[in-house]
Design a protein around this motif. Structure first.
Motif: not given
Length: 264
Positions: A143-146, A150-156, A183-187
């Motif tokens: 769940l955390q990695e998903t 998702s954060i990385y995908i929706t960032r743009p 945040s995405s890289l940290s998770l």
């Protein structure tokens, strides 16, 4: 990979190949309004395709490029004449009596275009290693990695929304995008047992954080003068470097204004 998943990857690759051309061409024909419209549409389409791959097909960490470029050396058979005459198989290599060095015999030398300068054993090992890497299943995401992916995908999309709310000169879109990327890289950093391609993708994303030095408004207020000064010093005082740095100095302002080059 299933056929629908391959089609999604193909369309995603096509979008990434034509996004810069679409932005520049639309800006030339329809101006700034058309340019930002096509940027939003392409980023929205990319986000939808990536979310489908992530949530529906469980594709794991998204790679860039989505489809690995064709390795033509890998596609070429190592011994194309084996199927025609198995009796020639013994003459493929020669082992030196004193050095025990394995070399290809003259009879099995391929054409210049497909020639491989390593030993046949080295080529077989590299081909099997590449095939193994290509066939590795994506690492299952919790769940955390998903959420992180998702954060990385929706960032743009969030960055474009913040640009529309606060404007291009505001620091808030720049800060919001940086926070989402970090945040995405940290998770994702807590994820273990990644395959080689996934580790390379996370390293690529980490290196791309340097792009924030070239993104407005940070570039306009802090980076531009220092970067151009450094390039000018290298061109003037380091022999031979000017052939690279002087065209780069001329190209950098135009590159920095194209959204898909420094934000996409």
């Amino acid at each position: 990979q299933s056929l629908p998943q391959q089609k999604l990857l193909t369309w995603l690759s096509v979008l990434e190949c034509v996004e810069v051309f679409a932005e520049m061409g639309t800006a030339r024909v329809w101006g700034e309004m058309g340019r930002w419209t096509i940027i939003v549409l392409i980023q929205l389409a990319k986000a939808i395709l990536r979310l489908l791959l992530l949530l529906w097909y469980k594709a794991g960490i998204q790679m860039s490029p989505p489809i690995v470029p064709l390795n033509r050396e890998q596609q070429q058979p190592l011994h194309p004449q084996d199927g025609e005459d198995s009796s020639l198989g013994k003459d493929q290599t020669y082992v030196g009596k004193r050095s025990s060095r394995v070399v290809r015999s003259l009879q099995s030398t391929p054409s210049l275009q497909s020639r491989h300068w390593g030993s046949p054993q080295q080529r077989e090992e590299s081909q099997s290693r590449r095939a193994e890497e290509m066939n590795q299943a994506p690492t299952p995401l919790g769940l955390q990695e998903t959420i992180a992916e998702s954060i990385y995908i929706t960032r743009p999309l969030l960055h474009l929304l913040s640009l529309g709310v606060w404007g291009q000169r505001s620091w808030k879109p720049w800060l919001l995008s940086a926070v989402l990327d970090i945040s995405s890289l940290s998770l994702l950093s807590d994820l273990k047992d990644l395959n080689r391609r996934e580790r390379a993708e996370l390293r690529r994303r980490t290196i791309l954080l340097l792009y924030y030095l070239l993104r407005s408004p940070f570039y306009d207020r802090y980076s531009e003068g220092r970067i151009l000064l450094l390039l000018r010093l290298l061109a003037d005082y380091v022999p031979g470097v000017g052939f690279v740095t002087r065209p780069l100095m001329d190209y950098l302002p135009a590159w920095q204004k194209i959204y898909f080059y420094n934000w996409g």
